[in-house]
Every structure is written in C-alpha cells, then in structure tokens.
Write an enzyme that holds these catalytic residues in place. Sequence first.
Site, PDB file in Angstrom:
ATOM      1  N   GLU A 136       0.821  -1.157   0.098  1.00  0.00           N
ATOM      2  CA  GLU A 136       0.159  -0.012   0.090  1.00  0.00           C
ATOM      3  C   GLU A 136       0.829   1.466   0.197  1.00  0.00           C
ATOM      4  OE1 GLU A 136      -2.782  -0.113   3.451  1.00  0.00           O
ATOM      5  OE2 GLU A 136      -4.268  -1.374   1.831  1.00  0.00           O
ATOM      6  N   GLU A 148      -6.544  -7.493  -0.430  1.00  0.00           N
ATOM      7  CA  GLU A 148      -7.118  -7.605   0.855  1.00  0.00           C
ATOM      8  C   GLU A 148      -8.447  -7.170   0.975  1.00  0.00           C
ATOM      9  OE1 GLU A 148      -4.913  -4.809   3.353  1.00  0.00           O
ATOM     10  OE2 GLU A 148      -2.857  -5.469   2.786  1.00  0.00           O
TER      11      GLU A 148
HETATM   12  C1  GLA Z   1      -4.302  -2.489   5.046  1.00  0.00           C
HETATM   13  C2  GLA Z   1      -2.909  -2.919   5.060  1.00  0.00           C
HETATM   14  C3  GLA Z   1      -2.829  -4.100   6.074  1.00  0.00           C
HETATM   15  C4  GLA Z   1      -3.835  -3.703   7.244  1.00  0.00           C
HETATM   16  C5  GLA Z   1      -5.092  -3.409   6.773  1.00  0.00           C
HETATM   17  C6  GLA Z   1      -6.175  -3.254   7.844  1.00  0.00           C
HETATM   18  O1  GLA Z   1      -4.829  -2.811   3.934  1.00  0.00           O
HETATM   19  O2  GLA Z   1      -2.287  -3.385   3.835  1.00  0.00           O
HETATM   20  O3  GLA Z   1      -1.423  -4.268   6.434  1.00  0.00           O
HETATM   21  O4  GLA Z   1      -3.232  -2.827   7.984  1.00  0.00           O
HETATM   22  O5  GLA Z   1      -5.001  -2.238   5.859  1.00  0.00           O
HETATM   23  O6  GLA Z   1      -7.390  -2.837   7.433  1.00  0.00           O
HETATM   24  C1  GLA Z   2      -6.446   3.371   6.574  1.00  0.00           C
HETATM   25  C2  GLA Z   2      -5.539   2.452   7.482  1.00  0.00           C
HETATM   26  C3  GLA Z   2      -4.885   1.555   6.734  1.00  0.00           C
HETATM   27  C4  GLA Z   2      -5.546   0.651   5.703  1.00  0.00           C
HETATM   28  C5  GLA Z   2      -6.217   1.855   4.733  1.00  0.00           C
HETATM   29  C6  GLA Z   2      -7.349   1.078   3.975  1.00  0.00           C
HETATM   30  O1  GLA Z   2      -5.615   4.331   6.063  1.00  0.00           O
HETATM   31  O2  GLA Z   2      -4.946   3.236   8.342  1.00  0.00           O
HETATM   32  O3  GLA Z   2      -4.412   0.419   7.598  1.00  0.00           O
HETATM   33  O4  GLA Z   2      -6.493   0.032   6.013  1.00  0.00           O
HETATM   34  O5  GLA Z   2      -7.075   2.680   5.480  1.00  0.00           O
HETATM   35  O6  GLA Z   2      -6.668   0.007   3.305  1.00  0.00           O
END
Ligand code: GLA
Ligand code: GLA
Length: 660
Positions: free
Chosen positions: A150, A308
Amino acid sequence: MRPWPTDRIALGGDYNPEQWPRATWREDMALMREAGVSFVTLGVFSWSWLEPAKGEYDFGWLDEVMGLLHENGIAVDLATATATPPPWLSAAHPEILPVDRDGHTLWPGSRQAWCPSSPVYREHALALTTQLARHYRDHPALALWHVSNEYACHNLPCYCDTCAGAFRRWLRQRYPGLDAVNDAWGTAFWSQRYTDWDQILPPRRTTTFANPTHQLDFARFGSDTLLDFFREEKAVLVEHSPGVPVTTNFMTLTHFRHLDYHDWAPEQDVVSTDHYVIESLEHPRAELAFSADLTRGIAGGAPWMLMEHSTSAVNWQPVNRAKAPGQTIRDSLAHVARGADTIGFFQWRQSRAGSEKFHSALVPHAGRDSARFREVCELGAIAGRLGEVRGSRVEADVAILWDYQAGWAASGPAMPSGDLEYALVGQSIHRLLRGRGITADVVHPSADLTAYRVVVVPTLYLVRDEHAAAIAAAAESGAQVLVTFFSGISDEHDHVRLGGYPGAFRDLLGVRVEEFFPLLPGETVALSEGTGRLWSEDVTPTTAEVLGVYAEGPLAGRPAVTRARAGGGSAWYLSTLPDDQSLDAVLGRIVTAAGVSPAAEVAPGVEAVRRRGEHGSWLFLANDTAQEQTVEVAGHDLVSDRPVGSVVLEPGGVAVVREA
Ligand code: GLA
Ligand code: GLA
C-alpha cells in the site's frame, strides 16, 4: 516456482507468522487446508526479522514457513518486506523520516515512516530486495512478488528537504525551464514568480490559499516518485528472480487518492488492490461496487486480484462494526462479480497484540470454533467451485470516467464550492445504474471509449484537450454522452478555459455558462422534475434542446437538463445534481436511447453482473433488499451447487449462475 492456483478462485490473505510461536504455524497449516486457503501474502512487515542488523540477514524462519506452505500446497505471494523500516535503520538515519505539511517529523513507532524520496531508504530497501530475490528465486512455493505494501498509505505527501530537492529535479524534467514553471503555475499572481530553482519548495503550510498548480504538480511528483521506487524494486526482482510475476497492492478505496493508478497499472504483471467496506457510508455496498469497477478499469478490463479485504470489522474506523452473517461471502463475491480472480484478506490469524488486534481475520480470536471461521470455510468451498469463472471478462456497455489528476485539481484550494467532492457525482450515477442492473466500467479518459454505448463524464473538472476530443468523438460515433456540471473547466495546468463554461465541452454540449450558482449546504432547488442540490448554474443553450428547467429562484426557467445532437449520438448535460429519483429518470432516458439493457431483469436492490468467457457466461446475483427475491435464470448455481430454473435469494443471499 508454484503456478498461481488456476483450478479455483484463489483464496487467502496476509500471513504474519512472526507474531506467533512455531506450534501455531502447524495449526495454521491444518486450518488453512480446512478453509481452502490456496495462497498467502508473506513477509509484508518482516524487515526487522529478516535483517536484524544492517547487512545481517536471517531467512531461517522464513525458509521454514515457506517450506510448510509448500508442503501444504499453498502458493506464496512473497513481500519484499520493504514497507516499514526496522528501528535500527531509522535510528541510524533519521533523515529517512517523513515530514508533514507543518514541518513535524513523523517518528517511527507505527509503520511506513519513510520519506518517499529518500535515497538512503531506497538503498537499504533495494539491498534487502536483492537478498530476498536471490534466496527465494527458485523456491517451489513462490508464485508472485509483492513489492512494498500500500504505497503512500501513510507517508505521502512528505514535505521534507529531501523531497524539496527531488521535487525540483522532477520539475526540471517536466518543464523546459523555470519560465515554463512560472507560466504553468500562474505565478504572475500574488508575486509568486520564481527566479531560481532553489526558491521552489514543497507546498508547505502557508498563510492562506496555496498556489493550486504548485499543489497539483506536487501531487503528480509524489505519485511519480513512488512509482519510480516501485520500478527500481521491480527491476531487482526481474534481474534476480526472472519469470516470477510482480505486483504491488493498490488502494482503490474512495478515501484514498494519493497515487495515479492509471500510471502505475502498466508496470504491474497483475493489478491487485485492497478494499474495505466502510459501514458508516450512506451506500457502503455501492462504494464497493464502484471501487471494484474502478479497479477493473485500471486493469484495462483484465481480471485482477483482490489482495485484501476483511472478513468482518476493521480497526481503523471510529466505530468498527462486525459484518452480518453471510457478508464475508457476499462481499467477496461482489468483487469476483466485477472481475476479481482472487479473494484475499487481511489477515489470516487475528493478532493478539499490536494496533490491529481488533481487526478481523480468517481465524478470529474465538478460534476455529466460530461462526466466522465456518463462513470462511464455506467461502473456501465456493471459491473451489468458481475456478471456471477465472479469466472471463465483465460485460459493460457504459463507461464512467475517473481521473485521479482531475480529482486532485478539483479538490484544490478556493473552489466555487467546498462541498463538491470529486467522487460524489460519478458514484451517484454508478449507484443508480447498478440499481437498474446495469454495469459500468470506471475508466480513465484516455481509455478506448469506442465500444461503449454510454459515456458518463462526471465533474471532470480538469481535462486535457486530447481527452475532451476523444469524448466528443465517442458521441460523434454514436454514443450517448452525459456530461455533468463542473466538467471541462480547466486544462492540464489547471488554467481555466476561457469563453464560457464548460470550456472543453461547450461545443459538444451546445451550451454556454457564464456563472456558477453553487447551492449552500442543505439547500435544494425545485426543478421541472424533482429537485437539484449542490450546484446550479445559468445555462444558455446554443444548439442544445432543453429537457428540464429550474422551477424557482434566480434561475427559474433556465435549463437544468439539455441534450444536443452530436453525429450519430447525443451529448446530454446536467447543470445540477438531481435527487436520486429524478437523476434515475434522466439515466433511464439515456440508457433507453443507447439501447443498453440490464444484465438480468431484477427487482431494485438486487445486484446483477455478468462475466463472459470463451466457453460461457456467469450471472452474479446478490440480494441487498430485506425481502426474498426471485430472479428468472436457468443454469447451474455454483454457490449452492445446484441446477436452477430460477433463483430464490434470501435477504443478503448470493448466487453465481453458469447460464444454460
Ligand atoms: C491495509 C494494510 C494491512 C492492514 C489493513 C487493515 O490494507 O495493507 O497491512 O493494515 O490495511 O485494514
Ligand atoms: C487506513 C488504515 C490502513 C488501511 C487503509 C485502507 O488508512 O490506516 O490500515 O487499512 O485505511 O486500506
């Protein structure tokens, strides 16, 4: 190398064995088999375990886990582990820490605390990636590389001095000289003219409204910088581990806009994304559908991976509600309906410690003996039967345009209305079409529009000349094109197109607007049919015919809805956001004129999407209503694994019918 599972829709998720004792790993393997898990994403946050000190690598534990997974027939999406630096790295090199708009350092202690431009961070990340690629290149469990995680979730934009230097270098490449930057940014305004490159800074917090094009270019720079980093990591993988596909997980969620994924997609061997349902939204399932259709658009129509989502609650909303029984399956299939060939979750086993301990997982705190795990097992069985769907394409006659850069510009400072959120109009139209059983591709303005019968251009505030031309060409060649207010206003530098709004689309639409009359929060205006909200404007038709007018106020009698002939098609214009019922009525006229029919005859609130492959078609159905619903369709339902002549769906029920 293990081929990606192809006899099924792959099911799995993030696996973080370093959070658990070895005894649990054995149990994990047994439970994964029980659940039908066919892949895991491994090592996303493992850097401090894999390289406990600079240049000292410890892959022993990971070898063990990879071995176990291989023995159990589970494919591995192996992360480069470069998403979050270990404490020794930030301690030795505090200059890698990102800095926010106010000049505050973002310290280590959570994750992703690294500056996107940092050469030091890159060097260390590439060293680890090299070691991993060399070590695992021939591992029989390795099916896919997962670069970082991400990108930009927490560390973009960064306003540090390193980014300032990198931004100047980026500008020097983009523009022929400083004069061109001054022109593009309109620095004649407010005495902002630069006479030396070194005077240029990131758009840090300032006294009042920042320069919009400065901000826009900084957003472009941020996306490009991380993409460049991704390319470097990918190049290492391609060199040391040739033949293994590479991806990074995108975030096609409405609230995430930091990266222009249309630029990123061509660099992926397969597009993968993360999506989380946000229950507090007014239309959470419509948002899911839009995001999935956007992901497919980003993937150019090809099947994509849902890397995910969640079996149930997340941990990062103000209030985190569990999903209803059956919703893990329903949400998963909603993504598959819209082109996902993989069902991934965060995460395999719910953590005991750390800030995600209350985030749901495939194995919850309650353990194997839980309704959620039983539902996961049921999903595994369904995924096992859905293998035949893989590779098929989603049918859509409608395109809705989406451009991250237009969104960046539209959310710039000091706009006519701060209430106009870029996604709102496009998502409203998408939701109403979905309610009619009509699927839309959500695509970039540069996509090939020629095959669509309807092209929707929602609040495309910034538009390049060539994209405006392609939209007009789509109408010329027979499409029904619907443009909404606040489209075509500015060019790629966010300079207003002069001579009357909606600049780039004035001729196509046969209308001219001299002034905007955005509506105040909560204000509505009566139309000849229904009401409008958010926006109104004084439209003068030039060649367009008027289909609806404002019925009150300063614009009484002036056009709200118009249509102009354009070659073989038509160009419709909406100068306000009508209430759902009236907007739906306009959409009804448009799809009728275009000859677009729904995927199936369904009651409102029943989702129907069709995927079609070389050897057949599959109708995905989901009942979002509170009543039982029946859909006439003959074939074999892969969810219940039974032949059907018509499908009866319980509230929340789903079916995937291989059509006879
Ligand atoms: C993101 C991250 C994961 C986890 C999820 C929680 O998608 O990639 O590591 O933190 O959010 O929703
Ligand atoms: C937020 C959370 C992350 C992730 C995104 C969605 O920013 O902090 O962990 O889950 O949203 O994927």
